[in-house]
Design a protein around this motif. Sequence first.
Motif, short mmCIF file in Angstrom:
data_model
loop_
_atom_site.label_atom_id
_atom_site.label_comp_id
_atom_site.label_asym_id
_atom_site.label_seq_id
_atom_site.Cartn_x
_atom_site.Cartn_y
_atom_site.Cartn_z
N ASN A 1 -28.18 4.87 6.43
CA ASN A 1 -26.75 4.55 6.38
C ASN A 1 -26.38 3.34 7.21
OD1 ASN A 1 -26.07 6.55 4.57
ND2 ASN A 1 -25.61 8.07 6.13
N CYS A 2 -27.36 2.66 7.75
CA CYS A 2 -27.13 1.42 8.50
C CYS A 2 -27.73 0.26 7.72
CB CYS A 2 -27.77 1.51 9.90
SG CYS A 2 -27.57 0.01 10.90
N ASP A 3 -26.92 -0.74 7.41
CA ASP A 3 -27.40 -1.89 6.66
C ASP A 3 -28.54 -2.59 7.40
OD1 ASP A 3 -25.32 -1.22 5.04
OD2 ASP A 3 -24.25 -3.13 5.21
N ASP A 4 -29.51 -3.08 6.65
CA ASP A 4 -30.63 -3.80 7.24
C ASP A 4 -30.14 -5.11 7.86
OD1 ASP A 4 -32.32 -1.82 6.32
OD2 ASP A 4 -32.74 -2.87 4.44
N SER A 5 -30.70 -5.44 9.02
CA SER A 5 -30.29 -6.66 9.71
C SER A 5 -31.26 -6.98 10.84
CB SER A 5 -28.88 -6.49 10.31
OG SER A 5 -28.90 -5.52 11.36
N LEU A 6 -31.16 -8.17 11.37
CA LEU A 6 -31.94 -8.55 12.55
C LEU A 6 -31.59 -7.65 13.73
CD1 LEU A 6 -31.68 -12.46 12.32
CD2 LEU A 6 -33.71 -11.07 11.88
N ASN B 1 -30.16 8.27 -0.95
CA ASN B 1 -31.36 8.13 -0.15
C ASN B 1 -31.60 9.41 0.62
OD1 ASN B 1 -30.32 5.08 -0.27
ND2 ASN B 1 -32.52 5.08 0.05
N ASP B 2 -32.85 9.65 1.00
CA ASP B 2 -33.17 10.76 1.87
C ASP B 2 -32.73 10.40 3.29
OD1 ASP B 2 -35.13 12.30 3.80
OD2 ASP B 2 -35.15 13.38 1.88
N GLY C 1 -32.11 0.32 1.24
CA GLY C 1 -32.88 -0.30 0.17
C GLY C 1 -34.12 0.45 -0.23
N ASP C 2 -34.45 1.52 0.51
CA ASP C 2 -35.58 2.35 0.12
C ASP C 2 -35.28 3.07 -1.20
OD1 ASP C 2 -37.02 1.63 2.34
OD2 ASP C 2 -36.44 3.39 3.53
#
Length: 441
Positions: A345-350, A425-426, A433-434
Amino acid sequence: MGTEISTYPNILYIHSHDTGRWIQPYGYPVETPALQKLAEQGVVFRRAFSAAPTCSPSRASLLTGQYPHSSGMLGLAHRGWSLNDYQQHIIHTLRKSGYHSTLIGMQHVASDPHMIGYDAIWETDDSSVARVAPRASEFLLSPPQQPFFLSVGFTETHRPFAPVPVAAGKYCAPAPYLPDTPETRQDMAAFLHSVRTLDGGIGMILEALERSGLADHTLVICTTDHGIAFPAAKSTLTDRGTGVMLIMRGPGGFSGGLVVDALISQLDIFPTICEVARVELPQWLQGRSLLPLLQSSTAEIHDAVFAEVTFHAAYEPQRSIRTNRYRYIRHFAEQQQQRGPVLANCDDSLSKDIWLAHGWQERPQPVEELYDLVFDPGEQRNLVADPDAASVLTDLRTRLTQWMMESHDPLLQGDVVPRPGAMLNDPTQLSPGDPAHRIGE
């Protein structure tokens, strides 16, 4: 222009993606001259909150005047969720008084925008500022049929951000709750560039509104869906996740550079529009008009606001109450919380990568959270186990449960069953994005 003025005020609803309050009028380190000008001409609500820190539920709440679990929007529209009744969208209430509704750009409350019932949809290749702002300006200068409700939605400031030079992050500070590293600085620099792009698009639209001759007769509502897409913000029920910018200008007393510090919810926008437009309020509304705050008849319309999460990319049911001094958060899937945060639930980022590299996945997630927002505005010290806060904890637990009962929250009956066909998503996955699974398959 010689445009004939309607007897009803026009409504221009401008909304962005994932901006929180990170604009110049709220004191953040980014130049947004168009939003600053709008603030100086209108009214800034310093403590406005969304009813959810996630995209579709928050927007649905604003546009139906109901909490997500009341409107049916418990998850994301593009992942299988929808309103229980699209006739409860504000455009249908306004239509009864002759309003013509138009959508340009992002909407995010339906998988197909035609489900909503707009009178017109002005198509764009995408919902970026570059595509949407010129089309919205063209609409305003056409001239438009009045009275109108125009929804203008931007992708900005949603991830992924446009690339910026490495040098842009050299002197940029990250969000105050994130470590100061080259990666977090670069991440914030890219976000702030997106904020400036957003401001440019809003400026173009407001300039077109002025040129149309309709500015004085148009209520401008400029807001966003929830907090910024950084760890510990978006998708959390903290102030960082639910705090939103809200600037309004136009008929009804929304003028003069006024600043309002009262607690308000985006649910209050629907009844406010109805009152300004002299339209009868539907019975299902769960918010209150903002107009008393402008008329000096009252200092506040709420002593608390509520917010929720049920489904985002993954299932993570939470509810929250926020008063002037305290915020209480309850996580309901206790068996999941022992595994740590729901990282999908957290967007991918640096910035997320930095936390993951230092063990974020293993950090336990408390079932309950209580924060004193006077002495701990960053919401870092959980007071649930503090005996001095026991009476506050008991009171807020009771008030949260009472709100859930009064609003018929399905969580009171146990875990919420996702709709057939919903994509999830699980909770153990690391990224939205999984690979997700479709319910019923």
